[in-house]
Design an enzyme around this catalytic site. Structure first.
Site, mmCIF file in Angstrom:
data_model
loop_
_atom_site.group_PDB
_atom_site.id
_atom_site.type_symbol
_atom_site.label_atom_id
_atom_site.label_comp_id
_atom_site.label_asym_id
_atom_site.label_seq_id
_atom_site.Cartn_x
_atom_site.Cartn_y
_atom_site.Cartn_z
ATOM 1 N N ASN A 87 0.793 -1.222 0.000
ATOM 2 C CA ASN A 87 0.000 0.000 0.000
ATOM 3 C C ASN A 87 0.829 1.277 0.000
ATOM 4 O OD1 ASN A 87 -1.789 -2.076 2.012
ATOM 5 N ND2 ASN A 87 -2.714 -1.331 0.131
ATOM 6 N N VAL A 94 1.635 6.966 0.658
ATOM 7 C CA VAL A 94 0.843 5.925 1.322
ATOM 8 C C VAL A 94 -0.572 5.909 0.757
ATOM 9 C CG1 VAL A 94 -0.097 5.159 3.544
ATOM 10 C CG2 VAL A 94 2.203 6.168 3.434
ATOM 11 N N CYS A 95 -1.059 4.706 0.459
ATOM 12 C CA CYS A 95 -2.420 4.495 -0.026
ATOM 13 C C CYS A 95 -3.230 3.917 1.136
ATOM 14 C CB CYS A 95 -2.404 3.538 -1.223
ATOM 15 S SG CYS A 95 -4.028 3.201 -1.891
ATOM 16 N N LEU A 96 -4.031 4.755 1.775
ATOM 17 C CA LEU A 96 -4.805 4.374 2.952
ATOM 18 C C LEU A 96 -6.125 5.126 2.920
ATOM 19 C CD1 LEU A 96 -4.807 2.871 5.736
ATOM 20 C CD2 LEU A 96 -3.693 4.908 6.684
#
Length: 170
Positions: A87, A94-96
């Site tokens: 992620n 950051v992919c959140l």
């Protein structure tokens, strides 16, 4: 108050709150500029690996870049480029969900950092940001985390040799 003023006011309050009380092992502070002034819009952080996980014992640098319309919009959170995680994009971003579709203005720096710490050991393959990490995760599961952690350690003069961590000679 202009939107940048709202952002800086909120960040000043968050800084004050953080300095009074923050989770053990975490670091979060605004960037200090060459002239000694503080840039509240960029924070330099360190996230510790969570105890009892493959990330335990690691300390992972992260930068938070706050937009002028914060807290209406989330910060961009970036590890160093090349951070190896399902992620995390190759750029380090950051992919959140709490940093995009699930963002709420009430989310704090503390919540962001704890959420990212949790993401390290609990990746979301449905929102993969690096194809090679995703393929490795699908093939061997959570053990990819050890590989990612060890790749990070190599950048700090620790290396992996035959599956064991060893200190690299300078």
């Amino acid at each position: 108050m202009a939107s940048g003023g709202i952002a800086r006011g909120r960040l000043a309050e968050e800084r004050k709150s953080w300095r009074k009380s923050h989770p053990h092992g975490f670091v979060a502070k605004p960037e200090t500029l060459p002239d000694g002034s503080v840039n509240l819009m960029v924070w330099k952080c360190v996230i510790p690996g969570k105890e009892g996980t493959d990330w335990e014992g690691g300390y992972f640098p992260l930068a938070l870049h706050f937009p002028e319309d914060y807290p209406s919009s989330p910060p961009v959170c970036k590890f160093p480029a090349g951070f190896f995680h399902v992620n995390v994009y190759p750029t380090g971003a950051v992919c959140l969900s709490i940093l995009s579709s699930a963002w709420k203005a009430s989310i704090t720096v503390r919540q962001i950092l704890i959420g990212i710490q949790d993401l390290l050991d609990n990746p979301n393959p449905a929102s993969a940001a690096q194809d090679i990490c995703f393929r490795l995760y699908k093939k061997v599961g959570i053990r990819f985390a050890v590989c990612g952690w060890m790749l990070c350690l190599c950048r700090t003069k620790l290396c992996v040799h035959e599956g064991m961590m060893t200190r690299r000679s300078s």
